[in-house]
Structure formats: C-alpha cells, structure tokens
Design a protein around this motif. Structure first.
Motif, mmCIF file in Angstrom:
data_model
loop_
_atom_site.group_PDB
_atom_site.id
_atom_site.type_symbol
_atom_site.label_atom_id
_atom_site.label_comp_id
_atom_site.label_asym_id
_atom_site.label_seq_id
_atom_site.Cartn_x
_atom_site.Cartn_y
_atom_site.Cartn_z
ATOM 1 N N LEU A 1 0.849 -1.197 0.000
ATOM 2 C CA LEU A 1 0.000 0.000 0.000
ATOM 3 C C LEU A 1 0.889 1.253 0.000
ATOM 4 O O LEU A 1 0.942 1.995 0.972
ATOM 5 N N PRO A 2 1.591 1.497 -1.107
ATOM 6 C CA PRO A 2 2.500 2.647 -1.159
ATOM 7 C C PRO A 2 1.735 3.960 -1.232
ATOM 8 O O PRO A 2 0.573 4.008 -1.632
ATOM 9 N N HIS A 3 2.411 5.026 -0.827
ATOM 10 C CA HIS A 3 1.821 6.359 -0.905
ATOM 11 C C HIS A 3 1.631 6.769 -2.367
ATOM 12 O O HIS A 3 2.489 6.512 -3.220
ATOM 13 N N ALA A 4 0.504 7.427 -2.644
ATOM 14 C CA ALA A 4 0.280 7.989 -3.977
ATOM 15 C C ALA A 4 1.272 9.115 -4.219
ATOM 16 O O ALA A 4 1.680 9.827 -3.304
ATOM 17 N N ARG A 5 1.655 9.313 -5.499
ATOM 18 C CA ARG A 5 2.628 10.349 -5.858
ATOM 19 C C ARG A 5 1.978 11.357 -6.787
ATOM 20 O O ARG A 5 1.464 11.018 -7.841
ATOM 21 N N ARG B 1 -5.018 -0.079 -3.736
ATOM 22 C CA ARG B 1 -3.742 0.028 -4.448
ATOM 23 C C ARG B 1 -2.826 1.115 -3.894
ATOM 24 O O ARG B 1 -1.640 1.141 -4.212
ATOM 25 N N THR B 2 -3.367 2.023 -3.102
ATOM 26 C CA THR B 2 -2.549 3.118 -2.588
ATOM 27 C C THR B 2 -3.226 3.729 -1.377
ATOM 28 O O THR B 2 -4.361 3.358 -1.012
ATOM 29 N N GLY C 1 4.862 4.098 -5.384
ATOM 30 C CA GLY C 1 3.438 4.406 -5.466
ATOM 31 C C GLY C 1 3.004 4.845 -6.852
ATOM 32 O O GLY C 1 3.824 5.284 -7.666
#
Length: 287
Positions: free
Chosen positions: A201-205, A234-235, A217
């Motif tokens: 769950l990466p940070h959105a960019r 997904r994020t 992300g």
C-alpha cells in the motif's frame, strides 16, 4: 540598451530551453536563419554572449543562465498582466462578467471553508463573480504567477508562499486515507511511522513542478483517480482533515497524531491593486 522586447525574450527562451536552434525554430513556427539573426542581434544590443556555439552543440553562458531565469519571470509577468486585465475588462468572451475573480483551490481541500467564503462574499455589496478553479497538488503557485488565478488557497507547509501576500485562515490536523478494509482502518489514531512503509500500500505520488518524485506508489493525475485507487486497495494518501468531505464509503480516515498541522492561507500576487480581490481577502479573514 537595457530594454528587451517580449518577442526577443520568447526567441531566446526557446533556444535556451531547447539548446538547439532547429528545434527552437520549429517550436516557434519560424525558419532557423531569422531566429539565429535575432539572437545575434540581441547579444549585440546587450553587449554580452548568451550562448556558446560549437560543434558539440549549444550551451548557455553565465549571462545566458541569468537571462533564462529572469526572462521566464518577465514573460510570466506580462502574460499574467494580460490575463488579469482581460478579466477585469470582461474580455474573456461574449457577454462575460465585467468583474470576475478566479480562485484556485486544491481539489477537495478546505471544502467547508470554501463554501463559507463563497456564501459570505456573495452577500457583500458589489461582490465580483468568483470562478473556482480546482487544481492538482502544488499547482496553485504557478496559476498565481502566470495569471490564470487572482487568488489561491495554499497549504503550508506543503505550498510555497514566497513572493505572495497571504493571510492564514485556518489550521487543522492530518489524516491517513486508507482502503476501508485495511487492518489499520479500524485504529482510532495512527502515527506517521505507522503509514510510512505499508506493505502493498504505497503512498500515492502527485506531480510537483511537472515531475513525479521517485517511489513505488502510483502516479496520480486527478482526485477521482486517487479515490478509485484507494478504494481498490492500491494506494493510500495523507491529507488535511478537511479532505473527509470527498471520501467514499470504501475509504477510511484515521487521524495522524504526530503529523504537522496544515494551515490554509489565501494568497495573492504581492503587486495586486484589485479592489475586488481586496474585498475577497477581507471577507476571508473575517471568517
């Protein structure tokens, strides 16, 4: 001769940014020989070399670097002046309002504050028509500088207020926006460390100055895309607390106890003399 024409600046900036006369001429829609002559004439008038030309290509001299930086700011200022003058004179289109202000806001941020400001200002005598221009992350600064906006909601510490006048309007905490089914979504509070490196769950960019920071992300282009990707697991993203206004049922918002507070400012060009804008700022600060 210290005076420069906007045409000369556009010619020079095209060459300085492309570092290739052929590509610059194509970008400007002109032939290469007159472009080369125009740059040579500019150098003679200024009495300095702006470009180094050799078999390896074109590069900027120290003087050229200075004119590139200053020239961009000068052209932005002239473009902004033209746009704001057209709005003030009602020249944006047939039948357009004669007194109109454009307010740039970050999509879905400070929603309640924006609603209150628009309602309060509309009740003022001689209030201008306010066009709200939603924008992406970190775009408000550029919109103020190039004249697309007369004022903007900016959010410290994320947005730079350098070169603008501003008034602080409100401060708030931050939240982690997670998929509703994520294990952390059931927590009452979280810390920045809790959400800094979540597996899967990466940070959105978001783009900043036209580019994306490196990271795993997804690259986010608009608020709807972000909302969907969070809902799909997904994020995730960190936002001011007021972002709760746009959350879906598939989202969860958890307060971050150690995140720095976010302060919403109304910002405007420091040189502005617009009476309508002054009225909008007065209304905002009263709120």
């Amino acid at each position: 001769m210290d005076t420069l024409e906007t045409r000369e600046l556009r010619y020079f900036l095209a060459v300085a940014e492309e570092l290739h006369f052929g590509r610059a001429a194509e970008r400007l829609g002109m032939a290469q020989p007159p472009l080369s002559r125009a740059i040579q004439q500019l150098e003679r008038r200024l009495g300095v070399s702006l470009l180094e030309r050799d078999r390896r290509g074109v590069s900027l001299t120290g003087a050229g670097e200075v004119l590139l930086h200053e020239g961009r700011a000068a052209l932005d200022a002239t473009t902004a002046a033209a746009r704001r003058a057209r709005r003030a004179g009602g020249a944006d289109g047939p039948g357009g309002p004669r007194n109109r202000l454009v307010l740039a806001v970050k999509a879905a941020a400070s929603h309640e504050l924006l609603q209150k400001l628009l309602a309060a200002y509309a009740a003022e005598p001689d209030a201008a028509t306010i066009e709200v221009l939603p924008s992406g992350m970190c775009e408000q600064e550029e919109m103020l500088r190039d004249g697309r906006a007369d004022a903007a909601f900016m959010h410290a510490p994320f947005d730079s207020l350098a070169g603008f006048d501003s008034e602080a309007l409100m401060s708030e905490g931050q939240i982690a926006v997670l998929p509703a089914g994520h294990p952390l979504a059931a927590r009452e509070t979280l810390t920045m460390a809790d959400v800094s490196d979540l597996p899967g769950l990466p940070h959105a960019r978001w783009p900043r100055h036209g580019t994306y920071a490196p990271g795993p992300g997804p690259e986010i282009h608009d608020q709807t895309q972000l909302a969907q990707l969070i809902a799909l697991g997904r994020t995730m993203a960190v936002f001011p607390d007021s972002a709760r206004a746009w959350l879906w049922a598939e989202h969860a918002a958890v307060p971050l106890t150690d995140a720095p507070p976010v302060t919403t400012h109304i910002a405007w060009p420091a040189h502005s003399r617009s009476l309508a804008l002054a009225g909008l700022v007065r209304t905002a600060t009263r709120l």
